[in-house]
Write an enzyme that holds these catalytic residues in place. Structure first.
Site, PDB file in Angstrom:
ATOM      1  N   PRO A 152     -11.969  -8.017   3.465  1.00  0.00           N
ATOM      2  CG  PRO A 152     -13.488  -7.199   2.098  1.00  0.00           C
ATOM      3  CD  PRO A 152     -13.260  -6.962   3.249  1.00  0.00           C
ATOM      4  N   GLY A 170      -6.658  -5.144   6.003  1.00  0.00           N
ATOM      5  CA  GLY A 170      -6.288  -6.004   4.798  1.00  0.00           C
ATOM      6  C   GLY A 170      -4.907  -6.662   4.759  1.00  0.00           C
ATOM      7  NE  ARG A 192     -14.380  -3.077   2.415  1.00  0.00           N
ATOM      8  CZ  ARG A 192     -13.096  -3.211   2.078  1.00  0.00           C
ATOM      9  NH1 ARG A 192     -12.720  -3.656   0.870  1.00  0.00           N
ATOM     10  NH2 ARG A 192     -12.222  -2.915   3.205  1.00  0.00           N
ATOM     11  CB  ALA A 212     -16.436  -0.612  -2.000  1.00  0.00           C
ATOM     12  CG  HIS A 213     -12.727  -1.165  -3.705  1.00  0.00           C
ATOM     13  ND1 HIS A 213     -12.443  -2.171  -2.842  1.00  0.00           N
ATOM     14  CD2 HIS A 213     -12.402  -0.188  -2.908  1.00  0.00           C
ATOM     15  CE1 HIS A 213     -11.916  -1.912  -1.698  1.00  0.00           C
ATOM     16  NE2 HIS A 213     -11.848  -0.270  -1.569  1.00  0.00           N
ATOM     17  CG  HIS A 245     -17.323  -5.711  -3.403  1.00  0.00           C
ATOM     18  ND1 HIS A 245     -17.134  -4.308  -3.252  1.00  0.00           N
ATOM     19  CD2 HIS A 245     -16.098  -6.160  -3.828  1.00  0.00           C
ATOM     20  CE1 HIS A 245     -15.599  -4.325  -3.586  1.00  0.00           C
ATOM     21  NE2 HIS A 245     -15.054  -5.361  -3.750  1.00  0.00           N
ATOM     22  CE1 TYR A 301     -13.561  -5.111  -9.199  1.00  0.00           C
ATOM     23  CE2 TYR A 301     -13.481  -4.593  -6.990  1.00  0.00           C
ATOM     24  CZ  TYR A 301     -12.791  -4.536  -8.067  1.00  0.00           C
ATOM     25  OH  TYR A 301     -11.249  -4.902  -8.076  1.00  0.00           O
TER      26      TYR A 301
HETATM   27  C1  LIG Z   1      -4.516  -8.561  -2.298  1.00  0.00           C
HETATM   28  C2  LIG Z   1      -5.842  -7.562  -2.068  1.00  0.00           C
HETATM   29  C3  LIG Z   1      -7.050  -8.128  -2.457  1.00  0.00           C
HETATM   30  C4  LIG Z   1      -7.947  -7.397  -2.171  1.00  0.00           C
HETATM   31  N1  LIG Z   1      -9.310  -7.974  -2.263  1.00  0.00           N
HETATM   32  C5  LIG Z   1     -10.514  -7.166  -2.038  1.00  0.00           C
HETATM   33  C6  LIG Z   1     -11.727  -7.689  -2.199  1.00  0.00           C
HETATM   34  O1  LIG Z   1     -11.805  -8.694  -2.698  1.00  0.00           O
HETATM   35  N2  LIG Z   1     -12.512  -6.948  -1.806  1.00  0.00           N
HETATM   36  C7  LIG Z   1     -12.708  -5.682  -1.370  1.00  0.00           C
HETATM   37  O2  LIG Z   1     -13.786  -5.081  -0.864  1.00  0.00           O
HETATM   38  N3  LIG Z   1     -11.445  -5.200  -1.036  1.00  0.00           N
HETATM   39  C8  LIG Z   1     -10.376  -5.827  -1.413  1.00  0.00           C
HETATM   40  N4  LIG Z   1      -9.190  -5.596  -1.303  1.00  0.00           N
HETATM   41  C9  LIG Z   1      -9.183  -3.996  -0.595  1.00  0.00           C
HETATM   42  C10 LIG Z   1      -8.689  -4.249   1.051  1.00  0.00           C
HETATM   43  O3  LIG Z   1     -10.087  -4.987   1.747  1.00  0.00           O
HETATM   44  C11 LIG Z   1      -8.374  -3.108   1.947  1.00  0.00           C
HETATM   45  O4  LIG Z   1      -9.586  -2.318   2.111  1.00  0.00           O
HETATM   46  C12 LIG Z   1      -7.270  -2.572   1.540  1.00  0.00           C
HETATM   47  O5  LIG Z   1      -6.264  -3.442   1.426  1.00  0.00           O
HETATM   48  C13 LIG Z   1      -6.928  -1.060   2.126  1.00  0.00           C
HETATM   49  O6  LIG Z   1      -6.932  -1.962   3.772  1.00  0.00           O
HETATM   50  P1  LIG Z   1      -5.231  -2.289   4.457  1.00  0.00           P
HETATM   51  O7  LIG Z   1      -4.544  -0.744   4.312  1.00  0.00           O
HETATM   52  O8  LIG Z   1      -5.574  -2.624   5.602  1.00  0.00           O
HETATM   53  O9  LIG Z   1      -4.636  -3.175   3.529  1.00  0.00           O
HETATM   54  C14 LIG Z   1      -8.123  -6.269  -1.368  1.00  0.00           C
HETATM   55  C15 LIG Z   1      -6.704  -5.537  -1.353  1.00  0.00           C
HETATM   56  C16 LIG Z   1      -5.419  -6.439  -1.385  1.00  0.00           C
HETATM   57  C17 LIG Z   1      -4.274  -5.864  -1.059  1.00  0.00           C
END
Ligand SMILES: Cc1cc2nc3c(=O)[nH]c(=O)nc-3n(C[C@H](O)[C@H](O)[C@H](O)COP(=O)(O)O)c2cc1C
Length: 384
Positions: free
Chosen positions: A32, A331, A239, A189-190, A187, A192
């Site tokens: 996502p 991502g 997640r 995670a992170h 969601h 929120y």
């Molecule tokens: C531009 C951007 C937007 C993201 N938006 C979300 C999101 O909407 N929901 C979410 O769970 N994680 C979000 N993430 C985290 C990514 O889903 C992912 O876990 C993170 O980029 C690490 O993976 P990667 O190393 O493959 O990029 C976002 C990351 C980036 C870079």
């Protein structure tokens, strides 16, 4: 002598996998990604281009975080799924993915305190588990990346208000199915809203939603139960990021938190997937390395396991081959490479991502204009 073909290299990421009722043709999942291009919280036609570019027959895509209600917003121009207009706007986007044979889940979220009064419909304080503001000293940035707005001081949800938010999640899941999505990803995670309740750094409540691990997870569990009841466990994933400290959300015992949540998911037979984010990458001998802390969760969970966070082709192939995870979500690499599964299949070079356009609002630049491999090949042929 009969001509013998060299044995074809098996690429673990490119092997098929059955996730519940879905036949996946490979294991490269679109993570996502919030892209801030849904003007007025309504998904736009350019999202149909963006997602269908990344769709493959039998490939799993997870849509960007999508608000469950008017108070769920905290970033500019993010989509929602609480009004009929939003549901109608998602339909052609989901159709575009399905036409290419993709499987599409909608990530539903509420940002909680990762917001500012300016994003709130009534200009009031954002809601949270707590009235503590995000602290920049503990993993939380003070301001929004684009707008420079500060994260406002939140308002602690009253106990009797929580059922209403659970209901918002339930309705959003129903709406996602109406829009044609194959399922929803909660969601959790992170940093929120759901995590603000789960983790002990951001939950200072004294009611039945605070204190013990069971109490802190109660809200998330109620959301899971309500959504499973509404749309069926076979269409619900989640997640989780117990190890991640983003947005000042930290837990003193992330292993216990992850294990407890897995136990709750296992209570729902056929709960489709658990998507977990790795801890922040560690630097070992000057190289960035994924800590790989998710195996106990993967072993404990009954459904499909998705790992995310820092993966490339080599690491993804390795963890799938070792049985560390079933699927790998990408991502930033998928953001910049619309044909990522194809590039992984061929071992082709990748486009570099441009961080400066991650959250900008242009409908094309940094969004749908990353080149496909064929375009690269044609371009170099012309230049030669
Ligand atoms: C531009 C951007 C937007 C993201 N938006 C979300 C999101 O909407 N929901 C979410 O769970 N994680 C979000 N993430 C985290 C990514 O889903 C992912 O876990 C993170 O980029 C690490 O993976 P990667 O190393 O493959 O990029 C976002 C990351 C980036 C870079």
């Amino acid at each position: 002598m009969a001509h013998q073909e060299a044995p074809k290299e098996v690429i673990p990421l490119m092997t098929p996998y059955k996730m519940g009722q879905f036949e996946l043709s490979h294991r490269v999942v679109l993570a996502p990604l919030t892209r801030c291009r849904s003007y007025g919280n309504v998904p736009q036609p350019h999202a149909a281009v963006y997602y269908s570019q990344r769709a493959t027959k039998g490939g799993l895509l997870i849509a960007e975080a999508t608000g469950v209600s008017a108070t769920a917003q905290g970033y500019p121009q993010t989509p929602g799924i609480w009004t009929q207009e939003q549901v109608e706007a998602w339909k052609p986007i989901v159709d575009a993915v399905h036409r290419k044979g993709g499987i599409f889940f909608c990530q539903i979220w509420h940002v909680g305190r990762v917001s500012n009064n300016g994003f709130q419909p009534d200009g009031q304080a954002p809601i949270s588990s707590t009235d503590k503001q995000i602290s920049p000293d503990r993993g939380g940035p003070r301001r929004f990346p684009q707008s420079g707005m500060v994260y406002s001081k939140p308002r602690r949800l009253r106990t009797e208000e929580i059922a209403g938010i659970v209901d918002d999640f339930r309705r959003a899941a129903r709406n996602a199915i109406e829009a044609g999505f194959d399922g929803v990803e909660i969601h959790g995670a992170h940093g929120y809203l759901l995590e603000q309740f789960m983790k002990d750094s951001s939950n200072d409540r004294t009611d039945e939603y605070g204190g013990s691990l069971e109490n802190r997870c109660r809200f998330a569990v109620e959301v899971i139960d309500a959504i499973v009841c509404e749309v069926g466990a076979h269409r619900v994933g989640i997640r989780l990021s117990p190890f991640v400290d983003f947005m000042d959300c930290v837990d003193s015992d992330p292993v216990a938190l992850g294990n407890y949540m897995i136990q709750q998911l296992n209570k729902h037979e056929g709960f489709i997937y658990c998507h977990m984010v790795e801890p922040r990458m560690a630097i070992v001998d000057g190289r960035r390395q994924i800590p790989h802390r998710l195996l106990p969760f993967r072993k404990a969970f009954n459904g499909t396991f998705i790992a995310a966070g820092g993966y490339d082709r080599e690491e993804g192939n390795k963890v799938v081959a070792e049985g560390y995870t079933d699927l790998v979500a990408y991502g930033r690499l998928f953001l910049a490479n619309p044909d990522l599964p194809r590039r992984f299949e061929l071992g082709a070079p990748l486009n570099k991502y441009d961080r400066s356009t991650f959250y900008t609002q242009d409908p094309i630049v940094g969004y749908t204009d990353y080149p496909f491999l064929e375009e690269d090949i044609n371009k170099s042929a012309i230049e030669a």
